[in-house]
Design a protein around this motif. Sequence first.
Motif, mmCIF file in Angstrom:
data_model
loop_
_atom_site.group_PDB
_atom_site.id
_atom_site.type_symbol
_atom_site.label_atom_id
_atom_site.label_comp_id
_atom_site.label_asym_id
_atom_site.label_seq_id
_atom_site.Cartn_x
_atom_site.Cartn_y
_atom_site.Cartn_z
ATOM 1 N N HIS A 1 4.277 8.080 -11.713
ATOM 2 C CA HIS A 1 3.728 7.289 -10.609
ATOM 3 C C HIS A 1 4.467 5.967 -10.473
ATOM 4 C CE1 HIS A 1 1.184 5.170 -13.695
ATOM 5 N NE2 HIS A 1 1.194 4.179 -12.804
ATOM 6 N N VAL A 2 4.303 5.379 -9.283
ATOM 7 C CA VAL A 2 4.867 4.072 -8.965
ATOM 8 C C VAL A 2 3.720 3.125 -8.668
ATOM 9 C CG1 VAL A 2 6.243 2.758 -7.296
ATOM 10 C CG2 VAL A 2 7.045 4.989 -8.082
ATOM 11 N N GLY A 3 3.721 1.971 -9.323
ATOM 12 C CA GLY A 3 2.729 0.940 -9.055
ATOM 13 C C GLY A 3 3.235 0.015 -7.964
ATOM 14 N N LEU A 4 2.523 -0.044 -6.845
ATOM 15 C CA LEU A 4 2.907 -0.870 -5.701
ATOM 16 C C LEU A 4 2.036 -2.120 -5.664
ATOM 17 C CD1 LEU A 4 3.204 1.954 -3.009
ATOM 18 C CD2 LEU A 4 5.081 0.804 -4.210
ATOM 19 N N TYR A 5 2.684 -3.270 -5.655
ATOM 20 C CA TYR A 5 1.922 -4.524 -5.657
ATOM 21 C C TYR A 5 1.398 -4.830 -4.260
ATOM 22 C CZ TYR A 5 0.378 -9.188 -6.740
ATOM 23 O OH TYR A 5 -0.415 -10.293 -6.929
ATOM 24 N N THR A 6 0.139 -5.225 -4.210
ATOM 25 C CA THR A 6 -0.464 -5.640 -2.954
ATOM 26 C C THR A 6 -1.124 -7.000 -3.146
ATOM 27 O OG1 THR A 6 -2.146 -5.134 -1.279
ATOM 28 C CG2 THR A 6 -2.557 -4.313 -3.509
ATOM 29 N N PRO A 7 -0.939 -7.920 -2.219
ATOM 30 C CA PRO A 7 -1.595 -9.228 -2.339
ATOM 31 C C PRO A 7 -3.090 -9.184 -2.051
ATOM 32 C CG PRO A 7 -0.300 -9.135 -0.325
ATOM 33 C CD PRO A 7 0.001 -7.883 -1.085
ATOM 34 N N ASN A 8 -3.562 -8.088 -1.421
ATOM 35 C CA ASN A 8 -4.983 -7.958 -1.105
ATOM 36 C C ASN A 8 -5.383 -6.503 -1.276
ATOM 37 O OD1 ASN A 8 -7.553 -7.752 0.115
ATOM 38 N ND2 ASN A 8 -7.118 -9.443 1.515
ATOM 39 N N ILE A 9 -5.861 -6.159 -2.471
ATOM 40 C CA ILE A 9 -6.107 -4.757 -2.784
ATOM 41 C C ILE A 9 -7.306 -4.207 -2.010
ATOM 42 C CG2 ILE A 9 -7.615 -5.143 -4.783
ATOM 43 C CD1 ILE A 9 -6.015 -2.836 -6.157
ATOM 44 N N VAL A 10 -8.278 -5.036 -1.696
ATOM 45 C CA VAL A 10 -9.430 -4.553 -0.925
ATOM 46 C C VAL A 10 -8.973 -4.144 0.476
ATOM 47 C CG1 VAL A 10 -11.650 -5.178 0.077
ATOM 48 C CG2 VAL A 10 -11.085 -5.896 -2.260
ATOM 49 N N GLU A 11 -8.189 -4.996 1.114
ATOM 50 C CA GLU A 11 -7.670 -4.676 2.445
ATOM 51 C C GLU A 11 -6.786 -3.443 2.402
ATOM 52 O OE1 GLU A 11 -4.520 -6.539 5.693
ATOM 53 O OE2 GLU A 11 -5.537 -7.875 4.281
ATOM 54 N N ALA A 12 -5.899 -3.357 1.389
ATOM 55 C CA ALA A 12 -4.993 -2.217 1.278
ATOM 56 C C ALA A 12 -5.762 -0.921 1.052
ATOM 57 C CB ALA A 12 -3.996 -2.450 0.151
ATOM 58 N N ALA A 13 -6.747 -0.947 0.147
ATOM 59 C CA ALA A 13 -7.526 0.259 -0.135
ATOM 60 C C ALA A 13 -8.315 0.694 1.097
ATOM 61 C CB ALA A 13 -8.467 0.016 -1.310
ATOM 62 N N GLU A 14 -8.883 -0.254 1.804
ATOM 63 C CA GLU A 14 -9.611 0.074 3.037
ATOM 64 C C GLU A 14 -8.667 0.719 4.042
ATOM 65 O OE1 GLU A 14 -12.739 -0.229 3.953
ATOM 66 O OE2 GLU A 14 -13.701 -1.578 2.518
ATOM 67 N N GLY A 15 -7.473 0.132 4.198
ATOM 68 C CA GLY A 15 -6.521 0.655 5.159
ATOM 69 C C GLY A 15 -6.059 2.057 4.823
#
Length: 371
Positions: A258-272
């Motif tokens: 797997h690849v870990g992708l950094y997100t500055p806002n994980i709640v927004e990213a997961a929702e999207g």
Amino acid sequence: MAASARRLCHIAFQVPVGQPLARNLQRLFGFQPVAAREADGWRQLALRSGDAVFLVNEGSGPKEPLYGLDPRHAVPSATNLCFDVADSGTAAQALAGRGCHIPVPPVTVRDAQGAATYAVVSSPAGNLSLTLLERADYRGPFLPGFEPVSSVPGPGWVSHVDHLTLACNPGSSSTLMRWFQDCLGFRHLPLSPGEDPELGLEVAVGPGRGGLRLTALRSCPEGVVPTLVLAESLPGATSGPDQVEQFLVRHRGPGLQHVGLYTPNIVEAAEGVAVAGGQLLTPPEAYYQQPGRDRQILAAGQEPSLLARRGILLDGDKDKFLLQIFTKSLFAEDTFFLELIQRQGATGFGQGNIRALWQSVQEQGAGGPEA
């Protein structure tokens, strides 16, 4: 040290014609196409989100795909890591002197935007090859030989690649660690105080469930390369094969799990991702009911109900926290998934989260996103 990896250029995947990886990266995870090439039986598409670039090689041709290698692997797979180096020719020569196999000797590709020179070296990690790329003066959107692709800006959920995790055969982590140290200038990154690099971090999951050994590596200080994590199963599981063992069987050997992708806002990213139709793993319900969990989540500045609704894991204390969520497999063969990760001062990978992920995968099984 034979070569110094200065930056991760891209991660390449090899899939059969019609496999929906490129479409799913756009539709479900917000990646945008930037450049494409069709030649010699290959359709190659580079997709970007922030500084994270994936190259999807679709098809099979009489020649190697540009900037990579055709391993003729049995299942769709992440097949290549491309690193920027100062001098690809010198690096390839030094690696050959160490006994490494160089299936693609240094070759230069030019177009109107400049030139790049690359060589491909076989790694000891299964079907994974490494491309050593020299492109200091190239001015195009991706690499020579590719045509630009126009697209609308993406949602920006992902800023860069945080880490790369290789699933390894039992007992092979120390050998792989030494290879990356000697050949590419990586060094051991302790995940716990006083950690023995030969043993790594051992995470025991529970009675009869075995556990996981993690060994982390980082590149030279002046490089901008994601952390490389070597993962292997610990003995002792009696409840059936775990995720690493399942990967080794389904993938037909070691490889990029797997690849870990950094997100500055994980709640927004997961929702999207969820709204777009991406399939995310959910931890056991008891994970959010553990004593002190709400207090821990609030201390991180997060809302417990939001994390629980999307299955976001949180680990850490004081002012150092780690938030993670994992997708189900992007391939029907259950051989590759993505992780979204947000760091609030934390540098490790969260032992409690590892146990929760382990349990959720064991309980639910992995499945690819809808095409």
